[in-house]
Motif scaffolding. Structure first.
Motif, PDB file in Angstrom:
ATOM      1  N   ARG A   1       0.832  -1.209   0.000  1.00 20.32           N
ATOM      2  CA  ARG A   1       0.000   0.000   0.000  1.00 20.32           C
ATOM      3  C   ARG A   1       0.865   1.256   0.000  1.00 20.32           C
ATOM      4  NH1 ARG A   1      -2.774  -3.003   3.843  1.00 20.32           N
ATOM      5  NH2 ARG A   1      -1.964  -1.715   5.530  1.00 20.32           N
ATOM      6  N   MET A   2       1.883   1.268   0.830  1.00 15.96           N
ATOM      7  CA  MET A   2       2.769   2.431   0.903  1.00 15.96           C
ATOM      8  C   MET A   2       3.513   2.619  -0.417  1.00 15.96           C
ATOM      9  SD  MET A   2       2.144   3.742   3.798  1.00 15.96           S
ATOM     10  CE  MET A   2       3.348   5.012   3.667  1.00 15.96           C
ATOM     11  N   SER A   3       3.930   1.537  -1.007  1.00 15.36           N
ATOM     12  CA  SER A   3       4.638   1.613  -2.283  1.00 15.36           C
ATOM     13  C   SER A   3       3.756   2.214  -3.370  1.00 15.36           C
ATOM     14  CB  SER A   3       5.108   0.217  -2.693  1.00 15.36           C
ATOM     15  OG  SER A   3       5.715   0.260  -3.951  1.00 15.36           O
ATOM     16  N   ASP A   4       2.506   1.771  -3.435  1.00 15.78           N
ATOM     17  CA  ASP A   4       1.577   2.320  -4.422  1.00 15.78           C
ATOM     18  C   ASP A   4       1.358   3.811  -4.197  1.00 15.78           C
ATOM     19  OD1 ASP A   4       1.302  -0.094  -5.725  1.00 15.78           O
ATOM     20  OD2 ASP A   4      -0.602  -0.602  -4.770  1.00 15.78           O
ATOM     21  N   MET A   5       1.210   4.200  -2.936  1.00 14.64           N
ATOM     22  CA  MET A   5       1.001   5.615  -2.631  1.00 14.64           C
ATOM     23  C   MET A   5       2.211   6.454  -3.033  1.00 14.64           C
ATOM     24  SD  MET A   5       0.636   7.629   0.969  1.00 14.64           S
ATOM     25  CE  MET A   5       2.394   7.507   1.192  1.00 14.64           C
ATOM     26  N   VAL A   6       3.404   5.994  -2.693  1.00 17.39           N
ATOM     27  CA  VAL A   6       4.625   6.738  -3.009  1.00 17.39           C
ATOM     28  C   VAL A   6       4.797   6.855  -4.516  1.00 17.39           C
ATOM     29  CG1 VAL A   6       7.150   6.624  -2.860  1.00 17.39           C
ATOM     30  CG2 VAL A   6       5.767   6.214  -0.830  1.00 17.39           C
ATOM     31  N   ARG A   7       4.514   5.782  -5.238  1.00 21.48           N
ATOM     32  CA  ARG A   7       4.634   5.802  -6.702  1.00 21.48           C
ATOM     33  C   ARG A   7       3.642   6.805  -7.312  1.00 21.48           C
ATOM     34  NH1 ARG A   7       7.289   2.102  -9.416  1.00 21.48           N
ATOM     35  NH2 ARG A   7       7.070   0.602  -7.744  1.00 21.48           N
ATOM     36  N   MET A   8       2.423   6.830  -6.789  1.00 20.76           N
ATOM     37  CA  MET A   8       1.426   7.781  -7.301  1.00 20.76           C
ATOM     38  C   MET A   8       1.818   9.225  -6.976  1.00 20.76           C
ATOM     39  SD  MET A   8      -2.178   5.828  -6.813  1.00 20.76           S
ATOM     40  CE  MET A   8      -3.015   6.837  -8.010  1.00 20.76           C
ATOM     41  N   LEU A   9       2.362   9.434  -5.789  1.00 19.92           N
ATOM     42  CA  LEU A   9       2.825  10.778  -5.437  1.00 19.92           C
ATOM     43  C   LEU A   9       3.959  11.231  -6.350  1.00 19.92           C
ATOM     44  CD1 LEU A   9       2.778  10.715  -1.537  1.00 19.92           C
ATOM     45  CD2 LEU A   9       1.382  12.141  -3.031  1.00 19.92           C
ATOM     46  N   LEU A  10       4.842  10.318  -6.687  1.00 27.77           N
ATOM     47  CA  LEU A  10       5.930  10.658  -7.606  1.00 27.77           C
ATOM     48  C   LEU A  10       5.370  11.048  -8.963  1.00 27.77           C
ATOM     49  CD1 LEU A  10       8.937  10.836  -8.310  1.00 27.77           C
ATOM     50  CD2 LEU A  10       8.889   8.398  -8.822  1.00 27.77           C
ATOM     51  N   ASP A  11       4.399  10.294  -9.442  1.00 23.76           N
ATOM     52  CA  ASP A  11       3.759  10.634 -10.722  1.00 23.76           C
ATOM     53  C   ASP A  11       3.115  12.013 -10.665  1.00 23.76           C
ATOM     54  OD1 ASP A  11       4.557   8.208 -11.750  1.00 23.76           O
ATOM     55  OD2 ASP A  11       2.597   7.238 -11.504  1.00 23.76           O
ATOM     56  N   GLU A  12       2.435  12.304  -9.559  1.00 27.35           N
ATOM     57  CA  GLU A  12       1.794  13.616  -9.405  1.00 27.35           C
ATOM     58  C   GLU A  12       2.841  14.727  -9.350  1.00 27.35           C
ATOM     59  OE1 GLU A  12      -1.367  14.929  -9.306  1.00 27.35           O
ATOM     60  OE2 GLU A  12      -1.891  12.960 -10.097  1.00 27.35           O
ATOM     61  N   ALA A  13       3.909  14.515  -8.602  1.00 24.49           N
ATOM     62  CA  ALA A  13       4.942  15.542  -8.463  1.00 24.49           C
ATOM     63  C   ALA A  13       5.631  15.815  -9.797  1.00 24.49           C
ATOM     64  CB  ALA A  13       5.975  15.121  -7.413  1.00 24.49           C
ATOM     65  N   GLN A  14       5.684  14.830 -10.662  1.00 27.98           N
ATOM     66  CA  GLN A  14       6.314  15.025 -11.965  1.00 27.98           C
ATOM     67  C   GLN A  14       5.384  15.723 -12.941  1.00 27.98           C
ATOM     68  OE1 GLN A  14       7.469  11.054 -13.061  1.00 27.98           O
ATOM     69  NE2 GLN A  14       9.485  11.261 -12.131  1.00 27.98           N
ATOM     70  N   GLY A  15       4.092  15.543 -12.773  1.00 25.44           N
ATOM     71  CA  GLY A  15       3.153  16.021 -13.776  1.00 25.44           C
ATOM     72  C   GLY A  15       2.554  17.385 -13.530  1.00 25.44           C
ATOM     73  N   THR A  16       2.664  17.920 -12.328  1.00 25.28           N
ATOM     74  CA  THR A  16       2.024  19.200 -12.050  1.00 25.28           C
ATOM     75  C   THR A  16       2.978  20.127 -11.309  1.00 25.28           C
ATOM     76  OG1 THR A  16       1.161  18.345  -9.967  1.00 25.28           O
ATOM     77  CG2 THR A  16      -0.290  18.197 -11.854  1.00 25.28           C
ATOM     78  N   PRO A  17       2.834  21.421 -11.561  1.00 23.63           N
ATOM     79  CA  PRO A  17       3.634  22.375 -10.778  1.00 23.63           C
ATOM     80  C   PRO A  17       3.091  22.425  -9.345  1.00 23.63           C
ATOM     81  CG  PRO A  17       2.248  23.533 -12.389  1.00 23.63           C
ATOM     82  CD  PRO A  17       2.040  22.064 -12.597  1.00 23.63           C
ATOM     83  N   LEU A  18       3.975  22.521  -8.384  1.00 24.58           N
ATOM     84  CA  LEU A  18       3.585  22.499  -6.979  1.00 24.58           C
ATOM     85  C   LEU A  18       3.891  23.847  -6.336  1.00 24.58           C
ATOM     86  CD1 LEU A  18       5.131  19.026  -6.061  1.00 24.58           C
ATOM     87  CD2 LEU A  18       2.749  19.497  -6.610  1.00 24.58           C
ATOM     88  N   ASP A  19       2.884  24.424  -5.675  1.00 23.01           N
ATOM     89  CA  ASP A  19       3.129  25.667  -4.951  1.00 23.01           C
ATOM     90  C   ASP A  19       3.786  25.330  -3.612  1.00 23.01           C
ATOM     91  OD1 ASP A  19       1.096  24.707  -3.334  1.00 23.01           O
ATOM     92  OD2 ASP A  19      -0.390  26.170  -4.000  1.00 23.01           O
ATOM     93  N   ASP A  20       4.073  26.344  -2.817  1.00 24.56           N
ATOM     94  CA  ASP A  20       4.760  26.141  -1.540  1.00 24.56           C
ATOM     95  C   ASP A  20       3.990  25.208  -0.609  1.00 24.56           C
ATOM     96  OD1 ASP A  20       6.693  27.837  -2.457  1.00 24.56           O
ATOM     97  OD2 ASP A  20       6.228  29.497  -1.091  1.00 24.56           O
ATOM     98  N   ARG A  21       2.698  25.414  -0.531  1.00 23.95           N
ATOM     99  CA  ARG A  21       1.885  24.587   0.368  1.00 23.95           C
ATOM    100  C   ARG A  21       1.895  23.127  -0.084  1.00 23.95           C
ATOM    101  NH1 ARG A  21      -4.268  24.717   2.021  1.00 23.95           N
ATOM    102  NH2 ARG A  21      -4.009  23.610   3.974  1.00 23.95           N
ATOM    103  N   ALA A  22       1.777  22.892  -1.376  1.00 26.76           N
ATOM    104  CA  ALA A  22       1.786  21.514  -1.896  1.00 26.76           C
ATOM    105  C   ALA A  22       3.148  20.860  -1.653  1.00 26.76           C
ATOM    106  CB  ALA A  22       1.466  21.519  -3.389  1.00 26.76           C
ATOM    107  N   ARG A  23       4.229  21.602  -1.828  1.00 27.80           N
ATOM    108  CA  ARG A  23       5.562  21.029  -1.577  1.00 27.80           C
ATOM    109  C   ARG A  23       5.739  20.701  -0.102  1.00 27.80           C
ATOM    110  NH1 ARG A  23       7.756  25.548  -4.608  1.00 27.80           N
ATOM    111  NH2 ARG A  23       9.082  25.947  -2.805  1.00 27.80           N
TER     112      ARG A  23
END
Length: 158
Positions: free
Chosen positions: A40-62
């Motif tokens: 479960r943790m692995s799937d979550m981390v992988r999805m977060l990596l995909d999200e971090a690569q695909g969208t610009p992140l503001d200060d709060r999101a980072r």
């Protein structure tokens, strides 16, 4: 009092001696104490990596992603044996003093995903070794002298 060797040899309690491969497989599999949690943790981390690569992140999101990443490391550490926990702590970068950049977050997440993939590869290798050890061995030349199958059986595939 003398012990009588059992059918497997002079092992205590009558259990068979593990081959070096089987012992290595058992150790590798036992290094993960909670496999479902780790998946479960692995799937979550992988999805977060995909999200971090695909969208610009503001200060709060980072900031949020940084806290999620640190919590994920804690959770993963609780799901594995102490030697893997120590390895994870050694390999993960120090917590950034301030807010990490998008690039730093992607590197941190990518490193964690890579480490998790390595753990899963170790488990797969251990399971493959276990299965190979459990497979019955055929005597030399066996399999080549199978009796001929009858031709023209009752089904369309025979």
């Amino acid at each position: 009092m003398t012990s009588t060797p059992g059918p497997y040899g002079p092992e205590e309690h009558g259990s068979p001696a593990l081959s070096p491969q089987a012992a290595a497989a058992e150790r590798e599999i036992a290094r993960v104490t909670e496999p479902a949690r780790l998946l479960r943790m692995s799937d979550m981390v992988r999805m977060l990596l995909d999200e971090a690569q695909g969208t610009p992140l503001d200060d709060r999101a980072r900031d949020q992603l940084k806290h999620i990443h640190l919590r994920a490391i804690e959770e993963i550490g609780e799901s594995v044996a102490p030697e893997l926990r120590e390895e994870l702590e050694r390999l993960m970068p120090e917590e950034p003093a301030g807010l990490p950049s998008q690039a730093e977050l992607r590197i941190m997440q990518g490193q964690l995903v890579g480490w998790l993939d390595g753990v899963f590869q170790g488990i797969k290798a251990g399971l493959a070794l276990q299965q190979a050890g459990a497979r019955p061995r055929l005597p030399e030349g066996r399999g080549h002298d199978l009796p001929d199958r009858p031709r023209g059986g009752s089904g369309p595939y025979l």
